[in-house]
Design a protein around this motif. Structure first.
Motif, short mmCIF file in Angstrom:
data_model
loop_
_atom_site.label_atom_id
_atom_site.label_comp_id
_atom_site.label_asym_id
_atom_site.label_seq_id
_atom_site.Cartn_x
_atom_site.Cartn_y
_atom_site.Cartn_z
N LYS A 85 0.82 -1.22 0.00
CA LYS A 85 0.00 0.00 0.00
C LYS A 85 0.85 1.27 0.00
O LYS A 85 0.43 2.30 -0.51
N LYS A 86 2.05 1.18 0.58
CA LYS A 86 2.91 2.36 0.71
C LYS A 86 3.76 2.62 -0.54
O LYS A 86 4.11 3.76 -0.82
N LYS A 93 6.27 -2.86 -5.66
CA LYS A 93 4.98 -3.51 -5.39
C LYS A 93 5.03 -4.98 -5.78
O LYS A 93 4.52 -5.84 -5.05
#
Length: 176
Positions: A85-86, A93
């Protein structure tokens, strides 16, 4: 008497020599000392980065390293879910997703962790603004190919072997 005159003359000469030091010499010395103290103070500060998001990524990375030291594949997966998510970078990712999807194979998770270490190295090196990170290396990791990781502590806690070879490795570099 000659000794007394000689001593007084030497004393006067030394006092005169001390007074001949220019003001700019004193300022330069003070500036140099101030820079050195400032650098030392920065190193002794808690870990910090140029931005809050860089700091968050570094903290998550260090937590992930700890999960691998503890041989906690599930914990590593949970941290990778937060990292996913960050991250804004698609390649990072993808690495986080590898860690998530390999929960049943900690060795594959560790390979992804090494890829993550490689990806984050420039970010850590260029953006640390306080504290220290230690780049540590184990020549036996990843089937003898060797691998590095980052740690906030100088003490070696090897994420690639956990309990098997917990202290195998060395500090290669200190990022400040």
């Amino acid at each position: 008497m000659k000794r007394t005159i000689l001593c007084v003359s030497l004393l006067a000469l030394s006092l005169t020599a001390c007074k001949n030091e220019t003001k700019s010499d004193k300022e330069t010395t003070s500036e140099e000392k101030s820079e050195q103290v400032e650098k030392e103070n920065t190193e002794n500060l808690p870990l910090a980065f140029q931005s809050e998001s860089q700091y968050e990524i570094a903290r998550l990375y260090l937590d992930l390293k700890t999960k691998f030291v503890e041989e906690d594949a599930y914990g590593a997966r949970k941290i990778a879910e937060i990292m996913l998510k960050k991250f804004s970078d698609e390649e990072m990712k993808s690495i986080a997703q590898k860690i998530i999807h390999q929960e049943n194979n900690i060795e594959n998770q560790r390979k992804a962790f090494f890829q993550l270490s490689e990806m984050l190295e420039p970010t850590f090196a260029k953006n640390i603004s306080g504290g220290k990170l230690y780049k540590q290396y184990c020549p036996m990791a990843l089937d003898g190919k060797g691998a590095f990781w980052f740690s906030a502590e100088e003490k070696i806690m090897n994420p690639y072997f956990g309990d098997k070879m917990l202290h195998c490795g060395e500090v290669q570099e200190t990022l400040k």
